[in-house]
Design a protein around this motif. Structure first.
Motif, short mmCIF file in Angstrom:
data_model
loop_
_atom_site.label_atom_id
_atom_site.label_comp_id
_atom_site.label_asym_id
_atom_site.label_seq_id
_atom_site.Cartn_x
_atom_site.Cartn_y
_atom_site.Cartn_z
N GLN A 182 0.50 -5.47 -12.66
CA GLN A 182 0.34 -4.93 -11.32
C GLN A 182 -1.08 -5.19 -10.83
N VAL A 183 -1.21 -5.53 -9.55
CA VAL A 183 -2.51 -5.89 -8.99
C VAL A 183 -2.83 -4.99 -7.81
N ALA A 184 -3.97 -4.29 -7.88
CA ALA A 184 -4.45 -3.46 -6.78
C ALA A 184 -5.88 -3.87 -6.45
N GLY A 185 -6.42 -3.33 -5.36
CA GLY A 185 -7.78 -3.65 -4.95
C GLY A 185 -7.86 -3.79 -3.44
N THR A 186 -9.02 -4.12 -2.94
CA THR A 186 -9.20 -4.24 -1.49
C THR A 186 -9.05 -5.68 -1.02
N ASN A 187 -9.69 -6.61 -1.68
CA ASN A 187 -9.59 -8.03 -1.32
C ASN A 187 -9.29 -8.85 -2.57
N GLY A 188 -8.59 -9.97 -2.35
CA GLY A 188 -8.32 -10.89 -3.45
C GLY A 188 -7.04 -10.62 -4.21
N LYS A 189 -6.27 -9.60 -3.81
CA LYS A 189 -5.05 -9.27 -4.53
C LYS A 189 -4.04 -10.41 -4.51
#
Length: 486
Positions: free
Chosen positions: A84-91
């Motif tokens: 699973q991938v979370a974050g603000t930018n670059g997901k």
């Protein structure tokens, strides 16, 4: 407090979303084209139905409805391992790189990302490619009765994103896939994707975005995104602001997760600008990977690449002196495509498309333009959403562009042209701003600007146009230049 769903919605039966499509080799190409054309028409109807539900911009912090749906579907998200991938930018870029690596390692993969650039089928990918319109329509109709059961149980009906998430989980189980790469839609803890129990949780750089939903407190935003880290999982973390890093590590300790951090356990050791991208030397969890060509621009993409590498290493259990096959890693990265991320769609003058939609993304974009391109003159075409920090985006772009052509995309959420124009005038000044009511007219104007010259000795070559400001703007620009959904 959310209402409890009744026991009769529970079933232990495994969900199967209909038969697999025929082998393309056994299908007449004309029939296949006609079927897909009909499916595109059905896709429009399905989207119209989905758009009657709560939009993805309207959220309620609850996993009750999506939990009820996957329950009646037989918990499809538990039938394959999840990264699973979370974050603000670059997901999105990181998810695509993870998918490419897993595919090159020989696994059948599923990938769920959002939002889409051009066509909603981009959101659900099998074997590193979007599912067909016909498959999308079939999966929707297959799960619709179960969605109806959840809707009828009381409380708010399922949102569009919740239904799409259920579709993705079902499609992956039906394929079946051997690994699913799942990008968080918004936040983390309360995102519909978080009903999956990811064995690898990837968190890209955390910044301030979606203030209306997540607030303006960086620690609070990081806490929400860290919710994807589950007990006993591996948390693979990009370099973070110290405030965000502390919160994320606290969550990892709380659930006894193993942690791998960029700059500590893995890193970009060397980066050289190359024709069409960059050449990298990456320190992974299992050792050093040399001569990695990445056909993408920017230090931020190199950071995404090593983050993806570490995530896949963690998935396979790589550790000290236990590397992935270097040739497979090289092949995977060399073939990575990230549509709408500094994507060149025209050569002369060069037209680049980038989906940067917040100041952090615009800063990375501006840095890459400065370091890796040498435009004689660069005009920006910018259309943003009304809920975004338009001033912050424009202030990041201002030092690297000659003129700006403000416009609006077709979304009803687009910032009104006169409002964006006012912001642009305050940032760029009267002489550097042009306003155009449509994206196609804006691009034509920008091309004309970079081609004009009053000096007969000034070369016409070296002009560029950058189309940016939102995912919707980037997607519509791709369509205007004849690019297929990817």
């Amino acid at each position: 407090m959310d209402e409890e769903y009744p026991a009769e919605l529970s079933t232990g039966d495994n969900f199967v979303a209909g038969p697999l499509p025929d082998d393309p080799a056994d299908v007449d190409p004309v029939d296949l084209e006609q079927t897909e054309r009909q499916a595109r028409q059905e896709l429009v109807k399905v989207e119209a139905e989905l758009n009657t539900r709560w939009p993805e911009t309207k959220l309620e912090p609850s996993l009750t409805r999506i939990s009820a749906l996957v329950n009646v579907l037989g918990e499809p998200q538990t039938t394959y391992p999840v990264l699973q991938v979370a974050g603000t930018n670059g997901k999105g870029s990181t998810a695509r790189m993870i998918d490419a690596l897993l595919t090159r390692m020989g696994l059948r993969t599923g990938r769920y990302t959002s939002p889409h650039l051009q066509l909603v089928t981009e959101r659900i990918a099998l074997d590193n490619a979007p599912i067909s319109a016909s498959r999308y329509v079939d999966v929707y109709h297959d799960i619709l009765p179960y969605v109806g059961m959840v809707d009828a149980a009381g409380g708010p009906p399922m949102s569009k994103f919740e239904v799409l998430t259920g579709m993705a989980f079902a499609a992956f189980a039906d394929a079946p896939v051997e690994a699913a790469v799942v990008e968080v839609g918004l936040g983390g803890t309360w995102d519909a994707t978080n009903v999956a129990d990811a064995q690898v949780a990837v968190i890209t750089p955390v910044g301030i975005d979606h203030v209306e939903f997540l607030g303006g407190d960086l620690a609070g935003i990081a806490r929400e995104k860290a919710g994807i880290i589950k007990p006993g999982s591996v948390a693979v973390l990009a370099e973070q602001d110290p405030v965000a890093q502390r919160v994320i590590l606290e969550r990892a300790v709380e659930v006894d997760a193993t942690v791998a951090r960029a700059g500590s356990e893995f890193a970009v050791l060397r980066r050289e600008i190359a024709v069409g991208g960059q050449m990298l030397t990456l320190q992974g969890l299992g050792g050093v990977y040399e001569e990695i060509f990445l056909p993408l621009h920017g230090a931020h993409q190199a950071a995404n690449a090593v983050l993806a590498l570490a995530a896949v290493e963690a998935f396979f259990g790589a550790g000290k002196d236990k590397q992935l096959v270097i040739d497979a890693v090289r092949e995977a990265f060399a073939e990575v495509e990230t549509p709408g991320r500094l994507e060149r769609v025209r050569a002369a003058p060069a037209v680049l498309i980038d989906a940067a939609h917040n100041p952090h993304g615009a800063r990375a974009l501006a840095t890459t333009i400065t370091e890796e391109f040498a435009f004689r003159r660069l005009a920006a075409v910018v259309g943003v959403m009304a809920d975004k920090d338009a001033r912050g985006i424009l202030e990041e772009l201002e030092p690297v562009v000659s003129e700006i052509v403000v416009t609006r995309n077709s979304s009803p959420r687009a910032m009104p042209l006169d409002e964006l124009n006012e912001v642009a005038l305050s940032v760029f000044g009267d002489d550097r701003v042009v306003a155009e009511p449509s994206l196609d007219a804006a691009i034509e104007t920008a091309v004309a600007l970079v081609e004009e010259t009053d000096d007969p000795d000034e070369p016409l070559a070296g002009g560029g146009v950058l189309v940016t400001g939102s995912v919707v703007t980037a997607g519509e620009a791709r369509t205007l230049f004849g690019k297929e959904p990817a």
